[in-house]
Scaffold this motif. Structure first.
Motif, mmCIF file in Angstrom:
data_model
loop_
_atom_site.group_PDB
_atom_site.id
_atom_site.type_symbol
_atom_site.label_atom_id
_atom_site.label_comp_id
_atom_site.label_asym_id
_atom_site.label_seq_id
_atom_site.Cartn_x
_atom_site.Cartn_y
_atom_site.Cartn_z
ATOM 1 N N ALA A 383 0.825 -1.207 0.000
ATOM 2 C CA ALA A 383 0.000 0.000 0.000
ATOM 3 C C ALA A 383 0.860 1.259 0.000
ATOM 4 O O ALA A 383 0.561 2.232 -0.704
ATOM 5 N N LEU A 384 1.940 1.260 0.775
ATOM 6 C CA LEU A 384 2.835 2.421 0.810
ATOM 7 C C LEU A 384 3.497 2.653 -0.550
ATOM 8 O O LEU A 384 3.616 3.785 -1.019
ATOM 9 N N LEU A 385 3.923 1.566 -1.193
ATOM 10 C CA LEU A 385 4.549 1.682 -2.508
ATOM 11 C C LEU A 385 3.555 2.170 -3.558
ATOM 12 O O LEU A 385 3.870 3.024 -4.387
ATOM 13 N N THR A 386 2.342 1.634 -3.503
ATOM 14 C CA THR A 386 1.300 2.062 -4.437
ATOM 15 C C THR A 386 0.975 3.534 -4.228
ATOM 16 O O THR A 386 0.852 4.306 -5.182
ATOM 17 N N SER A 387 0.841 3.931 -2.960
ATOM 18 C CA SER A 387 0.530 5.327 -2.632
ATOM 19 C C SER A 387 1.614 6.259 -3.148
ATOM 20 O O SER A 387 1.331 7.303 -3.747
ATOM 21 N N ALA A 388 2.866 5.895 -2.922
ATOM 22 C CA ALA A 388 3.982 6.739 -3.367
ATOM 23 C C ALA A 388 3.989 6.869 -4.882
ATOM 24 O O ALA A 388 4.246 7.948 -5.430
ATOM 25 N N SER A 389 3.683 5.764 -5.572
ATOM 26 C CA SER A 389 3.651 5.783 -7.028
ATOM 27 C C SER A 389 2.542 6.680 -7.542
ATOM 28 O O SER A 389 2.737 7.472 -8.468
ATOM 29 N N LEU A 390 1.356 6.588 -6.933
ATOM 30 C CA LEU A 390 0.220 7.392 -7.374
ATOM 31 C C LEU A 390 0.457 8.877 -7.120
ATOM 32 O O LEU A 390 0.123 9.723 -7.951
ATOM 33 N N LYS A 391 1.062 9.193 -5.973
ATOM 34 C CA LYS A 391 1.295 10.606 -5.631
ATOM 35 C C LYS A 391 2.346 11.244 -6.529
ATOM 36 O O LYS A 391 2.352 12.457 -6.724
ATOM 37 N N SER A 392 3.246 10.425 -7.078
ATOM 38 C CA SER A 392 4.336 10.985 -7.882
ATOM 39 C C SER A 392 3.913 11.263 -9.328
ATOM 40 O O SER A 392 4.644 11.906 -10.067
ATOM 41 N N LYS A 393 2.721 10.801 -9.709
ATOM 42 C CA LYS A 393 2.286 10.931 -11.098
ATOM 43 C C LYS A 393 1.299 12.073 -11.259
ATOM 44 O O LYS A 393 0.476 12.323 -10.385
ATOM 45 N N GLY A 394 1.361 12.744 -12.386
ATOM 46 C CA GLY A 394 0.336 13.711 -12.719
ATOM 47 C C GLY A 394 0.734 15.151 -12.479
ATOM 48 O O GLY A 394 1.775 15.465 -11.910
ATOM 49 N N LYS A 395 -0.141 16.023 -12.917
ATOM 50 C CA LYS A 395 0.119 17.458 -12.896
ATOM 51 C C LYS A 395 0.096 18.040 -11.484
ATOM 52 O O LYS A 395 0.928 18.867 -11.120
ATOM 53 N N TYR A 396 -0.865 17.582 -10.670
ATOM 54 C CA TYR A 396 -1.066 18.174 -9.345
ATOM 55 C C TYR A 396 -0.602 17.230 -8.239
ATOM 56 O O TYR A 396 -0.837 16.025 -8.299
ATOM 57 N N LYS A 397 0.038 17.803 -7.212
ATOM 58 C CA LYS A 397 0.468 17.046 -6.038
ATOM 59 C C LYS A 397 0.047 17.807 -4.786
ATOM 60 O O LYS A 397 0.223 19.030 -4.708
ATOM 61 N N MET A 398 -0.502 17.084 -3.810
ATOM 62 C CA MET A 398 -0.978 17.740 -2.587
ATOM 63 C C MET A 398 0.182 18.032 -1.642
ATOM 64 O O MET A 398 0.993 17.165 -1.346
ATOM 65 N N GLU A 476 -16.807 15.852 -18.337
ATOM 66 C CA GLU A 476 -17.025 15.975 -19.779
ATOM 67 C C GLU A 476 -16.999 14.624 -20.487
ATOM 68 O O GLU A 476 -16.386 14.450 -21.540
ATOM 69 N N GLY A 477 -17.668 13.645 -19.889
ATOM 70 C CA GLY A 477 -17.785 12.325 -20.497
ATOM 71 C C GLY A 477 -16.633 11.376 -20.232
ATOM 72 O O GLY A 477 -16.721 10.194 -20.560
ATOM 73 N N THR A 478 -15.553 11.883 -19.652
ATOM 74 C CA THR A 478 -14.410 11.028 -19.318
ATOM 75 C C THR A 478 -14.540 10.563 -17.867
ATOM 76 O O THR A 478 -14.699 11.391 -16.964
ATOM 77 N N VAL A 479 -14.487 9.271 -17.655
ATOM 78 C CA VAL A 479 -14.605 8.693 -16.308
ATOM 79 C C VAL A 479 -13.275 8.050 -15.936
ATOM 80 O O VAL A 479 -12.725 7.262 -16.698
ATOM 81 N N MET A 480 -12.753 8.412 -14.769
ATOM 82 C CA MET A 480 -11.490 7.850 -14.309
ATOM 83 C C MET A 480 -11.602 7.389 -12.866
ATOM 84 O O MET A 480 -12.350 7.965 -12.071
ATOM 85 N N ILE A 481 -10.816 6.372 -12.549
ATOM 86 C CA ILE A 481 -10.733 5.855 -11.185
ATOM 87 C C ILE A 481 -9.465 6.388 -10.540
ATOM 88 O O ILE A 481 -8.415 6.459 -11.182
ATOM 89 N N GLY A 482 -9.560 6.785 -9.286
ATOM 90 C CA GLY A 482 -8.392 7.238 -8.540
ATOM 91 C C GLY A 482 -8.279 6.495 -7.224
ATOM 92 O O GLY A 482 -9.285 6.095 -6.636
ATOM 93 N N LYS A 483 -7.045 6.295 -6.765
ATOM 94 C CA LYS A 483 -6.802 5.607 -5.499
ATOM 95 C C LYS A 483 -5.857 6.421 -4.638
ATOM 96 O O LYS A 483 -4.962 7.111 -5.150
ATOM 97 N N GLY A 484 -6.051 6.325 -3.327
ATOM 98 C CA GLY A 484 -5.163 6.975 -2.382
ATOM 99 C C GLY A 484 -5.069 6.165 -1.109
ATOM 100 O O GLY A 484 -6.043 5.519 -0.701
ATOM 101 N N VAL A 485 -3.910 6.177 -0.482
ATOM 102 C CA VAL A 485 -3.670 5.366 0.717
ATOM 103 C C VAL A 485 -3.089 6.243 1.812
ATOM 104 O O VAL A 485 -2.191 7.060 1.563
ATOM 105 N N SER A 486 -3.601 6.096 3.031
ATOM 106 C CA SER A 486 -3.073 6.840 4.177
ATOM 107 C C SER A 486 -3.643 6.239 5.454
ATOM 108 O O SER A 486 -4.643 5.521 5.435
#
Length: 512
Positions: A383-398, A476-486
């Motif tokens: 879960a920690l590895l998955t979370s780190a991978s998801l947080k590192s991808k994309g335009k926005y980071k919290m 706008e018609g695009t459906v995406m799934i997102g995951k987060g772990v904490s």
């Protein structure tokens, strides 16, 4: 080809990406393609270059990256599709063109508005044109299992006579019964063998099945037993609607019951679990716990009788040895005293390749988590590895989040996001703390997305365990799934929503 060798065509990057909510970046596709190549997959269907510029670039990049497997591109019976596909594969060491056209009465009437004669003309012209430009041509009748047999045979005869040596028989909507599909494979195979002018070693039948009735693995295996020598599949069974035949299920079916199927393959299955984890990470789709072969619970035993048998000898209740698939044995135990090397070794067992920077970040999170929890399980590390991978991808980071909420208060959220070199901060209210966070993220990103579903589940046991949030978001018609772990469910929910927004942005960029 040798009669007892089976060819594996993986279509995770093409058909698998058609899973609702899945959109791979070009870098993710290259990483998956390299892993498919490494495990020994014979053919990688890299995409549909004529569909979009992003697909063209992905196929082009994969063609340069893959050195062993054949790279395959999909094309309709159109000259422009064929030219585009071949241009995308021009740097491939080995290239295959996969041409298709729909043939069933339903598709002829409602999609193509085309007569049988016109379809046969299209097949003849397209395959003849392509065979002069590419050495390896595969042809498919889309919705073959709902096509009249006499017309289906005529279509495949036309394709073969014009240069297609690999004949694929798709059960496009998962309609066929197992025996029915096996019978169809035999009829097509026997018919084409009867009209062959010589013993062409490059000719063989391929199967492609879908799981709409839960029969994809069974129909694929039945087709292979009936004479097909190639199967098409996706890792973890990704694909439209109920998905495609799962790579891992079909190959373990062939290996486990070799006495029945009598087929050989060239795969290194010690790398299977790593491949499964990589696709789960990049797709955002986690295999169900009881998913055959790669599910997290399929090598666990709860019944006392079963436990007693397994302790005596694992083969009493297990027909697959998880070690043979590269599934971690649990020999490495992690705690707050564990060092970077042990953590990195465990991460690699789980299928993750970390850069120095990624290792620094996720190891710091691991140490913080291990300080709170005495025992760190494989599920925690995953879960920690998955979370780190998801947080590192994309335009926005919290960067940070703050919430005020209570039964007498209006829930308010303040969030800061990093985008490129800037920090954006805003606040919003909502019907509860999580709704307030999602509203704030919409304001910060300028994307008024709508939440379709929201799910929370415990990743590991205990009050100090990790929780995983999963959201489905539409814009706008695009459906995406997102995951987060904490360990904080609000924080994990924010990560999940940002992950979905980042995926929507990436998908929109690919469309443009």
């Amino acid at each position: 080809m040798e009669n007892n060798n089976v060819i594996v065509l993986d279509t995770t990057l093409r058909d698998g990406e058609q899973t609702p909510g899945v959109s791979f970046s070009i870098n993710e596709k290259i990483e998956i393609a390299r892993q498919l190549n490494d495990i020994g997959v014979n053919v990688i269907e890299a995409g549909f270059p004529a569909a979009s510029n992003a697909d063209f670039k992905a196929v082009e990049s994969i063609s340069r990256a893959v050195k062993k497997a054949t790279v395959c591109s999909l094309a309709r019976c159109r000259t422009e599709d064929i030219d585009t596909a071949l241009e995308a594969m021009k740097d491939a060491v080995k290239a295959r063109l996969h041409i298709f056209i729909a043939t069933s009465p339903t598709h002829r009437k409602y999609k193509l508005n085309m007569s049988k004669e016109k379809i046969l003309d299209k097949i003849a012209q397209s395959v003849a044109y392509a065979s002069k430009l590419c050495d390896e041509i595969q042809f498919s009748c889309e919705d073959a299992t709902r096509t009249e047999l006499d017309f289906l045979l005529e279509c495949y005869k036309t394709a073969y006579k014009n240069g297609a040596t690999i004949i694929n028989i798709p059960d496009t909507v998962g309609y066929a019964c197992v025996d029915e599909y096996a019978s169809l494979i035999k009829k097509v195979n026997d018919y084409l063998n009867s009209i062959k002018e010589n013993n062409d070693p490059n000719f063989y039948i391929s199967v492609h099945t879908h799981n709409d009735l839960g029969l994809a693995t069974a129909t694929t295996l039945a087709g292979l037993k009936a004479g097909a020598r190639q199967f098409e599949c996706t890792v973890n069974g990704l694909g439209e609607r109920a998905g495609n035949a799962p790579f891992e299920e079909v190959i373990l079916g062939l290996r486990t019951r070799k006495d029945i199927y009598k087929l050989d393959d060239s795969l290194d299955l010690r790398k299977l679990y790593k491949l499964s984890r990589l696709v789960a990470e990049h797709s955002g789709f986690e295999p169900a716990q009881n998913k055959a072969v790669v599910g997290s619970a399929v090598y666990s035993h709860q019944s006392g009788i079963h436990q007693h048998g397994v302790l005596k000898n694992r083969t009493t209740y297990e027909i697959i040895n998880p070690k043979d698939l590269g599934i971690p044995s649990g020999d490495i135990l992690l705690s707050k005293l564990s060092g970077r090397h042990a953590f990195l070794s465990y991460a690699e067992q789980l299928g993750y390749t970390l850069t120095e920077r990624e290792l620094d970040e996720v190891f710091a999170e691991f140490k913080d988590f291990a300080d709170q929890k005495k025992t760190v399980s494989e599920k925690d590390v995953l879960a920690l590895l998955t979370s780190a991978s998801l947080k590192s991808k994309g335009k926005y980071k919290m960067i940070s989040h703050q919430v005020f909420s209570g039964d007498k208060l209006i829930s308010t959220s303040t969030i800061s996001l990093a985008v490129e070199d800037h920090i954006l901060t805003n606040a919003s209210c909502g019907e509860g703390p999580i709704d307030a966070c999602f509203s704030t993220i919409n304001l910060l990103t300028g994307i008024p997305a709508k939440l379709q579903s929201f799910e929370l589940k415990a990743v590991s046991e205990g009050r100090d365990g990790l929780g995983e949030a999963t959201v489905k978001v539409e814009y706008e018609g695009t459906v995406m799934i997102g995951k987060g772990v904490s360990t904080d469910i609000i924080e994990g929910s924010c990560y999940a929503y940002i992950n979905a927004i980042n995926r929507i942005i990436a998908s929109k960029e690919k469309e443009n």
